[in-house]
Design a protein around this motif. Sequence first.
Motif, PDB file in Angstrom:
ATOM      1  N   ARG A 150       0.842  -1.200   0.000  1.00 18.84           N
ATOM      2  CA  ARG A 150       0.000   0.000   0.000  1.00 18.84           C
ATOM      3  C   ARG A 150       0.880   1.255   0.000  1.00 18.84           C
ATOM      4  NH1 ARG A 150      -5.267   1.084   2.132  1.00 18.84           N
ATOM      5  NH2 ARG A 150      -5.628  -1.124   1.926  1.00 18.84           N
ATOM      6  N   ASP A 153       2.631   1.777  -3.292  1.00 18.19           N
ATOM      7  CA  ASP A 153       1.685   2.311  -4.271  1.00 18.19           C
ATOM      8  C   ASP A 153       1.573   3.833  -4.130  1.00 18.19           C
ATOM      9  OD1 ASP A 153      -0.212   1.754  -6.319  1.00 18.19           O
ATOM     10  OD2 ASP A 153      -1.806   2.178  -4.891  1.00 18.19           O
ATOM     11  N   ARG A 154       1.501   4.276  -2.878  1.00 21.72           N
ATOM     12  CA  ARG A 154       1.410   5.712  -2.593  1.00 21.72           C
ATOM     13  C   ARG A 154       2.658   6.436  -3.123  1.00 21.72           C
ATOM     14  NH1 ARG A 154      -0.210  10.302  -1.808  1.00 21.72           N
ATOM     15  NH2 ARG A 154      -0.390  11.408   0.152  1.00 21.72           N
ATOM     16  N   ILE A 193      -0.918  -5.384  -8.627  1.00 25.91           N
ATOM     17  CA  ILE A 193      -1.380  -4.158  -7.959  1.00 25.91           C
ATOM     18  C   ILE A 193      -0.490  -2.977  -8.336  1.00 25.91           C
ATOM     19  CG2 ILE A 193      -1.661  -3.018  -5.730  1.00 25.91           C
ATOM     20  CD1 ILE A 193      -2.596  -5.614  -4.577  1.00 25.91           C
ATOM     21  N   LEU A 194       0.820  -3.143  -8.231  1.00 25.33           N
ATOM     22  CA  LEU A 194       1.704  -1.981  -8.399  1.00 25.33           C
ATOM     23  C   LEU A 194       1.905  -1.612  -9.870  1.00 25.33           C
ATOM     24  CD1 LEU A 194       4.319  -2.613  -5.604  1.00 25.33           C
ATOM     25  CD2 LEU A 194       2.294  -1.178  -5.553  1.00 25.33           C
TER      26      LEU A 194
END
Lengths: 263, 223
Positions: A150, A153-154, A193-194
């Motif tokens: 997470r 990703d930020r 996801i990334l």
Amino acid sequence: MGKVIVITSGKGGVGKTTSTANLGTALAMIGKTVVIIDADVGLRNLDVVMGLESRVVFTSMDVIEKRCDLDKALVKDRRVEDLMLLAASQRNRKDDIKPEQMFDICERLREEYDFILVDSPAGIEQGFHNAAAGAEEAIIITTPDVSAIRDADRIIGLLQNQNIDPISLILNRLSPTLVKKGNMISKNDVLDILNIDLLGVVPEDEGVIASTNRGVPLVHNEQSPGAEAYMRIARRMTGQRVPIPEMREDNFFSNILNWFSRK
Amino acid sequence: MENAIVKLRGYKDGLHLIIKPKVSLKEVEEAIHELINGMNQPLEGTSVHIDMSTTPLTSADLMELETHLTEKYNLNVSGVNLIDDNEESPIIAAPAVHIIPHCLPTDNQQDYGHAEIVRQTIRSGQTTSSLTGSIIIYGDVNPGGEVVASGDIIVLGTLRGNAHAGANGRLSSVIMAMELVPLQLQIGSYVNRPPIGQKPRGYPEIARIGAENIIIVEEFIKF
């Protein structure tokens, strides 16, 4: 002209400093000229991991405040030729440095060196912005944990806003055994996801702890699976085509783990 | 007791007030009164989850019931599970519905045909919003990312974060994604979240407000 690469993660404790130390050493072993910069002002530890703690006389703060020349502040590595460390000041705080000053240092270094690796502090505040200020490329370190992913990703979002490109990923501390049991997020799920290029995968390796404590980067120990992974990543960074091996259950590393768990 | 109109049960996530289907609000309120008065321990201040059927109680009834529980018994309604007893219904995700009051002005008849195209993945901490129409995203919406549109939201990728369609109160707005595994969906002032641990289904899905003002999620076939 060299490349300035920021090594960052968002979350702390995922292996930024370890990766910076190992990739810097590995690149220098391949024959590149390298400077590693500790951008974690106030909480420096790249010098400790490199085993150069006692040799640091001047820091980036001294360069910025013109107390010494940039060349003088670079600490030469004990083991490898052409590897330099620019340490962070321990007495100052992260907001004592401005992004322009960091940019200036990076610009000067890239005229003389092939690779400038900047070890970013955790977080997304001033320290991170300073670390990224002079960088044209970024390497994101993440572990296969939801929280680390997470935060990665930020960070990717923030780096993209600064037009840093390419941004590539090192997946650290992956344990194929745990992935197979379904207890760890797999490489493909992380990439899903990334959605950035994978630069390499570093397996979970107990040797890292010992090497950190001794101040000798892991890549000096050629037997370790972590060292092999870092060497492969370094070769990829120099433009060589080195495939990322699929980590299977039956490799050397997991055989040892299996052997332990059978006992 | 098996046939009681209301039952109180303790589950892992707390107390559940289970309401029998096909009873009127008046019957439910009477049954609750009887149940709570007949208990040895005071319930005041605790949280309960309401499990009820979608028929025949309406959302207005549900709100009245919530007020009743709060004011008369000092109970805190932590959530509502709507159990659908009609198997042919399109409800796939068992919704945990939280009705929140309208925080934005109601629909002001804007042109929802206008759509903004976002050619990037919305990552954690990023927000993209359009309060003048719909949003189409060529990419994913990752956990911690947020998309807000006064019209529809179409994600040509995986929706893993939060999406709020119909942000000005247009309840006919929809949220569609190639893979719909959001943290939270909101249409108008209605919020829904999928059950914890839901896996991607491998086909496009669409969320819209169905009967009884519940956000329903179904396989996307056509608008």
